[in-house]
Design an enzyme around this catalytic site. Structure first.
Site, PDB file in Angstrom:
ATOM      1  N   ARG A   1       0.848  -1.193   0.000  1.00 13.90           N
ATOM      2  CA  ARG A   1       0.000   0.000   0.000  1.00 13.90           C
ATOM      3  C   ARG A   1       0.879   1.237   0.000  1.00 13.90           C
ATOM      4  NH1 ARG A   1      -3.318  -2.903  -1.544  1.00 13.90           N
ATOM      5  NH2 ARG A   1      -5.098  -3.748  -0.447  1.00 13.90           N
TER       6      ARG A   1
ATOM      7  N   ASP B   1       5.926  -0.361  -6.319  1.00 15.30           N
ATOM      8  CA  ASP B   1       4.900  -0.513  -7.341  1.00 15.30           C
ATOM      9  C   ASP B   1       3.589   0.059  -6.817  1.00 15.30           C
ATOM     10  OD1 ASP B   1       3.597  -2.568  -5.878  1.00 15.30           O
ATOM     11  OD2 ASP B   1       3.164  -3.694  -7.690  1.00 15.30           O
TER      12      ASP B   1
ATOM     13  N   GLU C   1      -1.156   7.275  -5.840  1.00 14.76           N
ATOM     14  CA  GLU C   1      -0.995   6.680  -7.163  1.00 14.76           C
ATOM     15  C   GLU C   1      -2.193   6.877  -8.078  1.00 14.76           C
ATOM     16  OE1 GLU C   1      -2.199   2.034  -6.496  1.00 14.76           O
ATOM     17  OE2 GLU C   1      -0.184   2.642  -5.992  1.00 14.76           O
TER      18      GLU C   1
ATOM     19  N   HIS D   1       1.210   0.138 -10.081  1.00 17.28           N
ATOM     20  CA  HIS D   1       0.632  -0.948  -9.292  1.00 17.28           C
ATOM     21  C   HIS D   1      -0.378  -1.701 -10.149  1.00 17.28           C
ATOM     22  CE1 HIS D   1      -0.570  -3.057  -5.723  1.00 17.28           C
ATOM     23  NE2 HIS D   1      -1.818  -2.683  -5.880  1.00 17.28           N
TER      24      HIS D   1
END
Length: 115
Positions: free
Chosen positions: A21, A45, A50, A82
């Protein structure tokens, strides 16, 4: 969980990997400690914010997040978007659920996953 206090307890040169996370890491503290050399490298990632930047076509725009710009410019930082959902099983489930929703909507006028 990862902030200036927890980073201070880590060995110099630590490599931090986060594929869980984005909000687990305080990005301001991460950038500061990377710049100071306390952190040897980072692999991400996920990113704190994000949804603003990943899984969007940003080829005709510039990144407006100062910390993300700094991280992207550092040679000891590796960032990918991600994509935990991007497995064969997950995509099959998404397709199956979508088709089931369409079928139910057409047959009964209802959709289990309707927003």
């Amino acid at each position: 969980m990862i902030n200036k206090e927890s980073i201070a307890k880590m060995k110099k040169g630590v490599i931090i990997i986060n594929c869980s996370r984005g909000k687990l890491i305080n990005t301001n503290d991460l950038v500061q400690k990377l710049s100071e050399g306390k952190i040897g490298g980072v692999g991400l990632d996920v990113y704190e914010d994000e949804e603003e930047f990943f899984l969007r076509d940003m080829s005709n725009s510039y990144v407006r997040d100062k910390n993300l710009s700094i991280l992207l410019s550092m040679p000891n930082v590796f960032i990918t978007s991600h994509q935990a959902f991007f497995t064969k099983e997950a995509l099959n489930k998404i397709a199956s659920d979508t088709l089931e929703n369409i079928k139910n909507e057409m047959e009964t006028g209802t959709c289990e996953n309707e927003l």
